[in-house]
Design a protein around this motif. Sequence first.
Motif, short mmCIF file in Angstrom:
data_model
loop_
_atom_site.label_atom_id
_atom_site.label_comp_id
_atom_site.label_asym_id
_atom_site.label_seq_id
_atom_site.Cartn_x
_atom_site.Cartn_y
_atom_site.Cartn_z
N LYS A 139 11.03 -11.18 9.17
CA LYS A 139 10.78 -11.99 9.35
C LYS A 139 10.18 -11.25 10.55
CE LYS A 139 14.68 -12.59 12.80
NZ LYS A 139 15.20 -12.88 11.83
N THR A 140 9.86 -9.73 9.96
CA THR A 140 9.21 -8.36 10.05
C THR A 140 8.08 -8.04 9.08
OG1 THR A 140 11.01 -7.99 11.09
CG2 THR A 140 9.60 -6.10 11.47
N LEU A 141 7.09 -7.77 9.78
CA LEU A 141 5.62 -7.19 9.15
C LEU A 141 6.10 -6.44 8.34
CD1 LEU A 141 2.88 -7.96 11.54
CD2 LEU A 141 3.47 -8.94 9.09
N ARG A 142 6.90 -5.24 8.64
CA ARG A 142 7.46 -3.49 8.38
C ARG A 142 7.98 -4.20 7.62
NH1 ARG A 142 11.47 0.23 9.76
NH2 ARG A 142 11.92 -1.36 11.56
N TYR A 143 8.88 -3.74 7.49
CA TYR A 143 10.08 -4.94 6.22
C TYR A 143 9.63 -5.89 5.16
CZ TYR A 143 13.98 -3.08 9.60
OH TYR A 143 14.12 -2.40 10.23
N LEU A 144 8.52 -6.24 5.79
CA LEU A 144 7.86 -7.51 4.70
C LEU A 144 7.19 -6.17 3.81
CD1 LEU A 144 6.68 -9.82 3.30
CD2 LEU A 144 4.66 -9.38 4.97
N GLU A 145 6.49 -5.10 4.20
CA GLU A 145 5.31 -4.51 3.23
C GLU A 145 6.98 -3.32 2.91
OE1 GLU A 145 2.74 -3.31 6.43
OE2 GLU A 145 1.36 -4.43 6.69
N GLN A 146 7.79 -2.84 3.09
CA GLN A 146 8.58 -2.02 2.36
C GLN A 146 9.07 -3.00 1.02
OE1 GLN A 146 11.73 -0.67 4.42
NE2 GLN A 146 10.32 0.51 5.96
N ASN A 147 9.60 -4.31 1.80
CA ASN A 147 9.75 -4.78 0.50
C ASN A 147 9.16 -5.21 -0.33
OD1 ASN A 147 11.75 -5.85 1.97
ND2 ASN A 147 11.80 -7.33 2.84
N VAL A 148 7.48 -5.95 -0.71
CA VAL A 148 6.76 -5.66 -0.66
C VAL A 148 6.57 -4.73 -2.31
CG1 VAL A 148 4.30 -6.39 -1.80
CG2 VAL A 148 5.21 -7.12 0.28
N GLY A 149 6.96 -3.25 -1.45
CA GLY A 149 6.39 -1.49 -2.25
C GLY A 149 7.44 -1.82 -3.15
N ALA A 150 8.50 -2.62 -3.03
CA ALA A 150 9.19 -2.77 -3.98
C ALA A 150 8.29 -2.49 -5.75
CB ALA A 150 10.82 -2.99 -4.03
N ALA A 151 7.95 -3.75 -6.03
CA ALA A 151 7.69 -4.12 -6.82
C ALA A 151 6.50 -2.83 -7.83
CB ALA A 151 6.40 -4.96 -6.65
N ALA A 152 6.66 -1.40 -7.23
CA ALA A 152 5.61 -0.36 -7.89
C ALA A 152 6.18 0.58 -8.05
CB ALA A 152 4.52 0.23 -6.44
N LEU A 153 8.15 0.74 -7.78
CA LEU A 153 8.90 1.59 -8.06
C LEU A 153 9.38 1.37 -8.94
CD1 LEU A 153 10.62 3.55 -6.87
CD2 LEU A 153 12.42 2.38 -5.75
N GLU A 154 9.07 2.12 -9.91
CA GLU A 154 9.85 2.34 -11.40
C GLU A 154 11.30 3.34 -11.27
OE1 GLU A 154 7.39 2.77 -14.04
OE2 GLU A 154 5.50 2.09 -13.99
N LEU A 155 12.65 2.62 -11.11
CA LEU A 155 13.76 3.38 -11.28
C LEU A 155 13.48 4.01 -12.95
CD1 LEU A 155 15.72 0.97 -9.73
CD2 LEU A 155 14.89 2.64 -8.87
#
Length: 321
Positions: A286-302
Motif C-alpha cells: 500500500k506504498t508507492l515506493r514499494y510498488l515501484e520497486q516491485n515493478v522494477g523486478a520485471a527488468a532484473l535478469e538474474l
Amino acid sequence: MRTTTLGSKGPEVGVVGLGCMGMTHAYDPAGRDDDASVAVLRRALDLGATLIDTSDVYGPFTNEELVGRALSGHRDRAVLATKAGLVTGGSTGGSAPGLTRNGRPEHVRQAIDASLRRLGTDHVDLWQLHRVDPEVPVEETFGAMAEAVAAGKALQLGLSEVSVAEIRRAQSVHPVASVQSELSLWTRDALAEVLPYCVDQGIAFLPFSPLGRGFLAGRFGSAADLPADDWRAGLPRFQDEALRANQALVETVREVAGRHGATPAQVALAWVLAQGPRVVPIPGTKTLRYLEQNVGAAALELTAQDLAELDALPAPVGGRY
C-alpha cells in the motif's frame, strides 16, 4: 513492463501484478489509508502492473469496495481478479484466522453478484475459487462458477491453493485459466508438482506472498519489527527464534541484490519470475515506493550463478501457518 498472458488464451498482463489484501485485511491495521491505496492501485496500472487481485473475504467485503473505487473510470486498463469460497467464522487451518470454506453452489452463485456490485463492474476478468471446500465436490463448486462465465459475469475461472488432482477435477467441468498459490524463496512447495502441471497445461501461475510476507525484503529482524496487531505476529515463521534462524536466507538475497544494484525484494521477485513464462507474482503493498520497486523486478535478469545460489537456500525454520 514486459507482459505475458493469463493462461494460454490471454488476456495480456504485466508480469508483476498487485495483490490488494493488505490494503484492508490482516496486515498493519494502523497503517491503512484508503486514499493512499487508491493511489497505489492507479499507479500500478500506469506502470503496467495490470493484474489486480482481490477477494470478497478481504475485510470482509471492504477490499472489493476499495478496488472498485480505485478502478472507477479506469476499469478498461485493469485485468480484474477476485475470489469466492471463504467466509468469516471459524478457521480453515490454512488461511487467515476467522475464516471457513464455503463451496456450496448456492453460495458462489450469490457471491459473484455481490462482488460485481462492490467492484462496480459488470464482469471480472478472472474469478477464482479461494479454497476447495472439503464438504463439497470441487466439480459442483466449479460448475456453479462456470455458470457465471456463461452469463458473462466472469471471463475466466481460476483456483487457489489446490493439488494437481483438484485442478484435474475442475478441468473436467470447465477450463482452468490460473492457479494461485504461495511461492517464494521460503515457500517452494508448488515447484514439485503444481507449477510443472500448470506449465504443461498452459495455466497461468499466480504466486501470492512472493516476498515471504515482507520477510524476504529484509523488513523484519525480530518480532518487534512487526506492526501492532499484525496477523503475521501469530505465524510460526515470524516468532523470534525462527526469524533469527531465517536471516541467513535474507543475507544471501542481499548479497545477490548488491551485485545488481537492486533491492532484496527485487531479487526475491526476479527469482519467482524465473520459474516460468506464465508465472505472475502478485506482491501486495500500500506504498508507492514499494510498488515501484516491485515493478522494477520485471527488468532484473538474474544470472545462472544467482539462480543457483538462491535455489540452494535451505528451507525456512517454521511452518507457513
